[in-house]
Scaffold this motif. Structure first.
Motif, PDB file in Angstrom:
ATOM      1  N   ALA A  26       5.739  16.907  -9.913  1.00 54.03           N
ATOM      2  CA  ALA A  26       4.957  16.391  -8.792  1.00 54.03           C
ATOM      3  C   ALA A  26       5.689  15.184  -8.230  1.00 54.03           C
ATOM      4  O   ALA A  26       6.115  14.317  -8.973  1.00 54.03           O
ATOM      5  N   ASN A  27       5.851  15.166  -6.930  1.00 58.63           N
ATOM      6  CA  ASN A  27       6.501  14.043  -6.284  1.00 58.63           C
ATOM      7  C   ASN A  27       5.454  13.219  -5.556  1.00 58.63           C
ATOM      8  O   ASN A  27       4.663  13.758  -4.778  1.00 58.63           O
ATOM      9  N   LEU A  28       5.442  11.921  -5.820  1.00 57.92           N
ATOM     10  CA  LEU A  28       4.538  11.016  -5.129  1.00 57.92           C
ATOM     11  C   LEU A  28       5.265  10.413  -3.941  1.00 57.92           C
ATOM     12  O   LEU A  28       6.475  10.164  -4.014  1.00 57.92           O
ATOM     13  N   PRO A  29       4.553  10.152  -2.862  1.00 56.60           N
ATOM     14  CA  PRO A  29       5.219   9.498  -1.731  1.00 56.60           C
ATOM     15  C   PRO A  29       5.568   8.064  -2.097  1.00 56.60           C
ATOM     16  O   PRO A  29       4.899   7.434  -2.908  1.00 56.60           O
ATOM     17  N   ASP A  30       6.629   7.566  -1.506  1.00 53.82           N
ATOM     18  CA  ASP A  30       7.007   6.168  -1.692  1.00 53.82           C
ATOM     19  C   ASP A  30       5.844   5.310  -1.197  1.00 53.82           C
ATOM     20  O   ASP A  30       5.385   5.491  -0.060  1.00 53.82           O
ATOM     21  N   PRO A  31       5.328   4.382  -2.018  1.00 54.15           N
ATOM     22  CA  PRO A  31       4.166   3.584  -1.599  1.00 54.15           C
ATOM     23  C   PRO A  31       4.395   2.825  -0.299  1.00 54.15           C
ATOM     24  O   PRO A  31       3.494   2.733   0.528  1.00 54.15           O
ATOM     25  N   ALA A  32       5.614   2.314  -0.079  1.00 53.37           N
ATOM     26  CA  ALA A  32       5.878   1.576   1.162  1.00 53.37           C
ATOM     27  C   ALA A  32       5.797   2.507   2.363  1.00 53.37           C
ATOM     28  O   ALA A  32       5.194   2.174   3.381  1.00 53.37           O
ATOM     29  N   LEU A  33       6.372   3.705   2.243  1.00 53.16           N
ATOM     30  CA  LEU A  33       6.325   4.672   3.330  1.00 53.16           C
ATOM     31  C   LEU A  33       4.900   5.166   3.549  1.00 53.16           C
ATOM     32  O   LEU A  33       4.448   5.306   4.676  1.00 53.16           O
ATOM     33  N   ALA A  34       4.187   5.420   2.457  1.00 52.62           N
ATOM     34  CA  ALA A  34       2.797   5.881   2.567  1.00 52.62           C
ATOM     35  C   ALA A  34       1.949   4.848   3.303  1.00 52.62           C
ATOM     36  O   ALA A  34       1.115   5.196   4.127  1.00 52.62           O
ATOM     37  N   ALA A  35       2.174   3.576   3.018  1.00 50.99           N
ATOM     38  CA  ALA A  35       1.407   2.515   3.690  1.00 50.99           C
ATOM     39  C   ALA A  35       1.723   2.468   5.180  1.00 50.99           C
ATOM     40  O   ALA A  35       0.835   2.315   6.013  1.00 50.99           O
ATOM     41  N   ILE A  36       2.995   2.637   5.522  1.00 49.69           N
ATOM     42  CA  ILE A  36       3.398   2.618   6.931  1.00 49.69           C
ATOM     43  C   ILE A  36       2.780   3.792   7.681  1.00 49.69           C
ATOM     44  O   ILE A  36       2.301   3.656   8.807  1.00 49.69           O
ATOM     45  N   LEU A  37       2.763   4.966   7.046  1.00 52.40           N
ATOM     46  CA  LEU A  37       2.238   6.165   7.692  1.00 52.40           C
ATOM     47  C   LEU A  37       0.730   6.298   7.557  1.00 52.40           C
ATOM     48  O   LEU A  37       0.135   7.208   8.115  1.00 52.40           O
ATOM     49  N   GLY A  38       0.131   5.408   6.784  1.00 52.41           N
ATOM     50  CA  GLY A  38      -1.310   5.460   6.588  1.00 52.41           C
ATOM     51  C   GLY A  38      -1.740   6.608   5.695  1.00 52.41           C
ATOM     52  O   GLY A  38      -2.844   7.124   5.826  1.00 52.41           O
ATOM     53  N   ILE A  39      -0.837   7.040   4.807  1.00 45.29           N
ATOM     54  CA  ILE A  39      -1.149   8.137   3.884  1.00 45.29           C
ATOM     55  C   ILE A  39      -1.738   7.544   2.612  1.00 45.29           C
ATOM     56  O   ILE A  39      -1.177   6.635   2.021  1.00 45.29           O
ATOM     57  N   GLY A  40      -2.851   8.090   2.190  1.00 42.70           N
ATOM     58  CA  GLY A  40      -3.455   7.631   0.933  1.00 42.70           C
ATOM     59  C   GLY A  40      -3.094   8.583  -0.187  1.00 42.70           C
ATOM     60  O   GLY A  40      -2.868   9.760   0.033  1.00 42.70           O
TER      61      GLY A  40
END
Length: 149
Positions: A128-142
């Motif tokens: 399972a790959n998790l999104p990079d937290p910094a990128l997720a925050a920028i894209l608004g992905i939870g």
């Protein structure tokens, strides 16, 4: 020597006056001890004594500040340093040290795994790959965490 604990880390807290902190874990080489202050790896400003042995201590030249986390982490190389000759003598002390280092490597992986995000044993996923937290925050992905409504 025997490993008397399953942990390869000691965490303490600075108080602006204490300069010596005990690392009561078996240690064979001073380069196997990583010292962090407030999460930052230190390369100078301290000395390590009591090596080899399990009465190791770290002495800082300046006492860590009040409430500063002091993390002492044993990190051994994941290589085998000894070579055994065919039909040679059985070096008990060398063999015991190598077994200790092998177990220290296992403890190292256990400590890392204890801080990792894992899937339940019942999961059918193999990766399972998790999104990079910094990128997720920028894209608004939870990222949904179990029990996070």
């Amino acid at each position: 020597m025997a490993l008397t604990t399953t942990s390869n880390r000691v965490v303490a807290t600075g108080d602006n006056s204490t300069v010596t902190f005990a690392f009561n874990r078996l240690l064979y080489d001073t380069t196997h001890l990583k010292v962090y202050l407030a999460g930052v790896l230190q390369s100078t400003g301290y000395t390590v004594t009591g090596v080899p042995g399990s009465s190791t201590s770290v002495t800082f030249s300046v006492a860590p500040g009040a409430s500063v986390q002091v993390l002492m982490l044993r990190v051994v190389p994941l290589t085998q340093l000894s070579v055994y000759a065919v039909a040679g003598a059985f070096p008990a002390a060398t063999t015991e040290k190598n077994l200790d280092l092998l177990m220290m490597g296992n403890q190292q992986f256990d400590e890392i795994l204890g801080r990792a995000v894992t899937l339940p044993v019942s999961s059918t996923l193999t990766a399972a790959n998790l999104p990079d937290p910094a990128l997720a925050a920028i894209l608004g992905i939870g990222v949904k965490i179990d029990g996070d409504g």
